[in-house]
Design a protein around this motif. Sequence first.
Motif, PDB file in Angstrom:
ATOM      1  N   ILE A  36       7.387 -10.176   7.267  1.00  0.00           N
ATOM      2  CA  ILE A  36       6.664  -9.539   5.994  1.00  0.00           C
ATOM      3  C   ILE A  36       6.100  -8.426   6.851  1.00  0.00           C
ATOM      4  O   ILE A  36       6.221  -6.752   6.809  1.00  0.00           O
ATOM      5  CB  ILE A  36       5.407  -9.804   5.817  1.00  0.00           C
ATOM      6  N   ILE A  37       5.910  -8.716   8.207  1.00  0.00           N
ATOM      7  CA  ILE A  37       5.237  -7.419   8.805  1.00  0.00           C
ATOM      8  C   ILE A  37       6.649  -6.454   9.900  1.00  0.00           C
ATOM      9  O   ILE A  37       5.858  -5.084   9.349  1.00  0.00           O
ATOM     10  CB  ILE A  37       4.917  -7.767  10.524  1.00  0.00           C
ATOM     11  N   GLU A  38       7.918  -6.880   9.740  1.00  0.00           N
ATOM     12  CA  GLU A  38       9.258  -5.645  10.478  1.00  0.00           C
ATOM     13  C   GLU A  38       9.241  -5.449   8.734  1.00  0.00           C
ATOM     14  O   GLU A  38       9.129  -3.898   8.468  1.00  0.00           O
ATOM     15  CB  GLU A  38       9.819  -6.367  10.466  1.00  0.00           C
ATOM     16  N   LEU A  39       9.134  -5.737   7.593  1.00  0.00           N
ATOM     17  CA  LEU A  39       9.143  -4.855   6.160  1.00  0.00           C
ATOM     18  C   LEU A  39       8.085  -4.045   5.902  1.00  0.00           C
ATOM     19  O   LEU A  39       8.274  -2.796   5.889  1.00  0.00           O
ATOM     20  CB  LEU A  39       9.374  -5.875   5.058  1.00  0.00           C
ATOM     21  N   SER A  40       6.523  -4.136   6.600  1.00  0.00           N
ATOM     22  CA  SER A  40       5.315  -3.623   6.259  1.00  0.00           C
ATOM     23  C   SER A  40       6.169  -2.414   6.802  1.00  0.00           C
ATOM     24  O   SER A  40       5.170  -1.027   6.377  1.00  0.00           O
ATOM     25  CB  SER A  40       4.235  -4.416   6.211  1.00  0.00           C
ATOM     26  N   LEU A  41       6.071  -2.549   8.306  1.00  0.00           N
ATOM     27  CA  LEU A  41       6.606  -1.766   9.162  1.00  0.00           C
ATOM     28  C   LEU A  41       7.097  -0.653   8.488  1.00  0.00           C
ATOM     29  O   LEU A  41       7.698   1.114   8.838  1.00  0.00           O
ATOM     30  CB  LEU A  41       6.451  -1.753  10.456  1.00  0.00           C
TER      31      LEU A  41
END
Length: 329
Positions: A36-41
Motif C-alpha cells: 500500500i505504501i509503494e502504491l501510495s508513493l
Amino acid sequence: MSRLDDIIELIQTTNEVYFITAPGRVRTAYILVDDIIELSLKIFLQEKAYEQRVNCQAVLESASLVTSRNHRDSLRRYFEEKLNIDELSNELGRGTTGAPFLQSHLVSFPLIRHWSANDPNARHTFDRVIDDVKPFFALPTTAPVGTPPNPATNLLDEALIRHKTRNKFYHDQNLSGLDINDEKCLSALCGMFDLIEHLFPAFSDEVKRKHTVRCQIGVLRLKQTASLGHRELSQPYEAALKLLKKGHKYDFERRSVEHSLVHTVSDRFFDSLREQFKNTIAKLQVRINKIDTMARPKQDHIDEKNDKEKFIQILQKQLDQINALLGTS
C-alpha cells in the motif's frame, strides 16, 4: 471513487487482516502495508507530476511563451516526451536558439516529464520511488541549523527498511520463515497511517467520514502505544470491549470478538472507548485532588500523585487522537 478512497479501502482491508485469527495474519498485514505504501508513493508522484504540468503551462502562458491551442498541444507532447526541448522551442516559434530561455522557465518543474505520468506501468525500485518523493519533504535551504527534519523523511526511511525486510520473505531462501511479531506489525500499520497523512493532506478528513476505518486506525494506534510500554492503556480498551460484548453475536476466539466489534459496531465502540478513557481520567483526578487536600502528604503520596499525573497525560493524548478521528473535542 477517488484514488484516495481506493487507498483507504485497501487500508481497511489490511487492518481487518490484522484483526482476524488466521495463522500468519501479522506477517500478511505487514507485507500488505509495504504494498500500500509503494502504491501510495507512486500515486503521490503522479499527482505531483500532473500538478506541475498545470503550473508550468500557467507560467509559460504568463510569459507569453504559450499563446494558442497549438502551443498547448505542443507543450503536452513535450510533457509526454514526444518532443525534445529544441523541437518544443521550434513549435512555440522561438527556434532552436530559444531553447535555453525556454529551459530556464521549465527548470522549476522537475516532474513534468516524470515516469509516473508518462509510463505508470514502468517498474522502478522502491529505493528510486523513495528518492523521488523525499525532495518534497526536504527542509528549505533557509532553515536554521539544527532544525529537525520533516517527520515524513523518517517515515520514508522506516518504510524503506521494512521493504527490505519484506523482500527477504521472497528472495532469501534462508529467511523465508522470518517472523514478524505483533509489535513490528503495529509499528508498520501506524507508520503507514502517519506517512499517508503527510502524502495526502485530505486523508484525515476522508477517514473521519468512514466509520469503520477510523475506528480501526484509532484502535491500532492505541494498541501500538500500549505495546511500547504503556500497558495501562489496555484497561479502558478492554473495558470497552467487555461492555459491547453484551448482546453481540461473535465467535468465542478473543481476536474474533475484537474484529467483530471494531468492524460491525465501530461508532458505538469508539464512543464506548472514549467514555472509558474519560472515566479513567476522572477517577485518577479525584485521587490527585484528594492528595492535594492532605495537610502533610507523605513521600509515597507525592510519588503516587506524580505517577497518576503522568498516566493522565498518556490517557489524554490517546483521547485527543480518538476525538480527532471523530472530529470532536
